[in-house]
Design an enzyme around this catalytic site. Structure first.
Site, mmCIF file in Angstrom:
data_model
loop_
_atom_site.group_PDB
_atom_site.id
_atom_site.type_symbol
_atom_site.label_atom_id
_atom_site.label_comp_id
_atom_site.label_asym_id
_atom_site.label_seq_id
_atom_site.Cartn_x
_atom_site.Cartn_y
_atom_site.Cartn_z
ATOM 1 N N SER A 91 0.796 -1.238 0.000
ATOM 2 C CA SER A 91 0.000 0.000 0.000
ATOM 3 C C SER A 91 0.824 1.281 0.000
ATOM 4 O O SER A 91 0.245 2.367 -0.088
ATOM 5 C CB SER A 91 -0.951 0.009 1.197
ATOM 6 O OG SER A 91 -2.012 -0.898 0.991
ATOM 7 N N LYS A 94 0.110 3.660 -2.721
ATOM 8 C CA LYS A 94 -0.967 4.638 -2.625
ATOM 9 C C LYS A 94 -0.434 6.074 -2.569
ATOM 10 O O LYS A 94 -1.188 7.025 -2.816
ATOM 11 C CB LYS A 94 -1.841 4.352 -1.401
ATOM 12 C CG LYS A 94 -2.726 3.102 -1.534
ATOM 13 C CD LYS A 94 -3.571 2.907 -0.289
ATOM 14 C CE LYS A 94 -4.608 1.797 -0.459
ATOM 15 N NZ LYS A 94 -4.032 0.442 -0.381
ATOM 16 N N SER A 149 -5.844 2.742 4.783
ATOM 17 C CA SER A 149 -5.348 2.127 3.550
ATOM 18 C C SER A 149 -6.471 1.404 2.817
ATOM 19 O O SER A 149 -6.288 0.318 2.255
ATOM 20 C CB SER A 149 -4.206 1.142 3.867
ATOM 21 O OG SER A 149 -3.314 1.048 2.802
#
Length: 383
Positions: A91, A94, A149
């Site tokens: 993640s 991101k 997340s």
């Protein structure tokens, strides 16, 4: 994939093959004359890279497969270990999603989520709890992205941005502009899709670029928020960054975990007016290892400031006049290592790996990303 895209990919791969002898592609060696190492040639060398001066502290032990310590303001890389090694980012990708999409929508804009917005979220994804039929502000969706997340929040924002495929395309273009050529984007959420890769160097670029945005900085520093639930009620969400509020001066940025990627983390902290960035990818064991190693490297960086000679730099985006750092031509990898040797013995290098150089072939293949970026990401369950 369209026939045109297939043709473009073959052309790019053919160009790469012509530029580098086949034997080198097999062995993993790259001639210095063909290497273009983003951020400086030392960052393409194997082994720990650091140039300590008198009084500089010793580096802490780290089990991570790749890490980097850099000064946020100057971009100077104080120390690194295989920072261009492509690895699954989880993640932390991101951050690139936020770099790409965050500036596009007003925080107060509202969106009523549909089932189509939530389609295609991989099984086992981290979720914040977005539900079809509920209206959210853009601000709330970004809180879901940064604090929890939430892949559901990522997919809704991607849908608002024209869809997952288009968002992946834009993220790939953004990565090229940021000179993050180790990165290959398959999905906007960082999930374990085959071929989804980034590096400690690239993640540090994403964080540095993002922290220049006030909203990005605010979201990654938020510890607790209220999120819309069913029936107009709200529930509390907490930031999953374990160093936020526990490490002195921590201001973010993003953590990540998947079964395939393991733990990854990019953190930024400020002390005595100095802000440092540390990225740690894939420590060998333990969920807390990524935070312990990040903390230790931050501690080292704050003690080592002004006592080390930088081994590289975080480059600026091409759109802002950033230039490439190119390795000096030489007879081969051994000569290249000799040309950049110096400082502490811990900076000695043992190889010039193709995958670790962020180099000439990576730059060529980055062009292929543009041809491939319209391919829809394949689903893959956690394992």
């Amino acid at each position: 994939m369209t026939s045109n895209a297939s043709h473009s990919r073959r052309a790019v791969l053919g160009l790469a093959a012509a530029a580098v002898p086949a034997a080198l592609l097999v062995s993993g060696a790259t001639p210095a004359s063909a290497a273009t190492v983003i951020g400086g040639e030392r960052l393409g060398l194997d082994g720990i890279q650091v140039r300590r001066r008198a009084g500089a502290p010793a580096l802490p032990r780290a089990a991570a497969q790749s890490w980097l310590v850099a000064d946020y303001d100057s971009g100077e890389v104080l120390a690194a270990y295989r920072p261009h090694r492509p690895l699954p980012p989880a993640s932390t990708l991101k951050m690139l999603f936020a770099d790409t999409v965050l500036p596009k929508f007003d925080k107060a804009q509202k969106h009523k989520v549909t089932a189509a917005d939530l389609a295609g979220i991989p099984a086992g994804s981290s979720l914040v709890g977005v539900e079809a039929g509920t209206t959210y502000t853009v601000d709330q969706l970004w809180q879901g992205v940064f604090l929890r997340s939430g892949n559901d929040a990522v997919h809704v924002l991607s849908s608002m941005n024209g869809g997952v495929a288009g968002t992946v395309s834009e993220m790939a273009a953004k990565a090229v502009d940021l000179q993050a050529l180790d990165t290959h984007v398959v999905s906007p959420d960082g999930y374990d899709h085959p071929g989804q890769l980034s590096s400690a160097y690239d993640l540090s670029l994403f964080a540095r670029h993002g922290l220049r945005n006030t909203d990005f900085r605010g979201y990654c520093a938020t510890r607790v928020a209220e999120f819309p639930g069913r029936g107009g009620k709200k529930f509390q969400i907490q930031n999953t960054d374990r160093l936020l509020g526990t490490y002195a001066g921590m201001i973010g940025v993003k953590n990540g975990y998947t079964t395939h990627a393991g733990n990854t983390f990019t953190g930024a902290a400020t002390r005595d007016g100095r802000t440092l960035l540390v990225t740690v990818m894939h420590p060998a064991v333990g969920y807390d290892a990524v935070y312990k190693e990040t903390s230790a490297l931050l501690d080292w960086g704050f003690r080592a400031v002004d006592k080390v000679t930088p081994v590289g730099t975080l480059v600026d985006p091409l759109s802002e006049g950033g230039g490439l750092r190119t390795a000096s031509p030489a007879a081969g990898p051994r000569a290249a290592r000799a040309a950049v040797s110096g400082g502490s013995g811990t900076g000695d290098s043992s190889s010039w790996p193709l995958l670790g150089a962020g180099g000439g072939v990576a730059a060529l293949l980055a062009v292929g990303t543009v041809a491939l970026r319209n391919r829809r990401p394949r689903r893959r369950r956690k394992h």
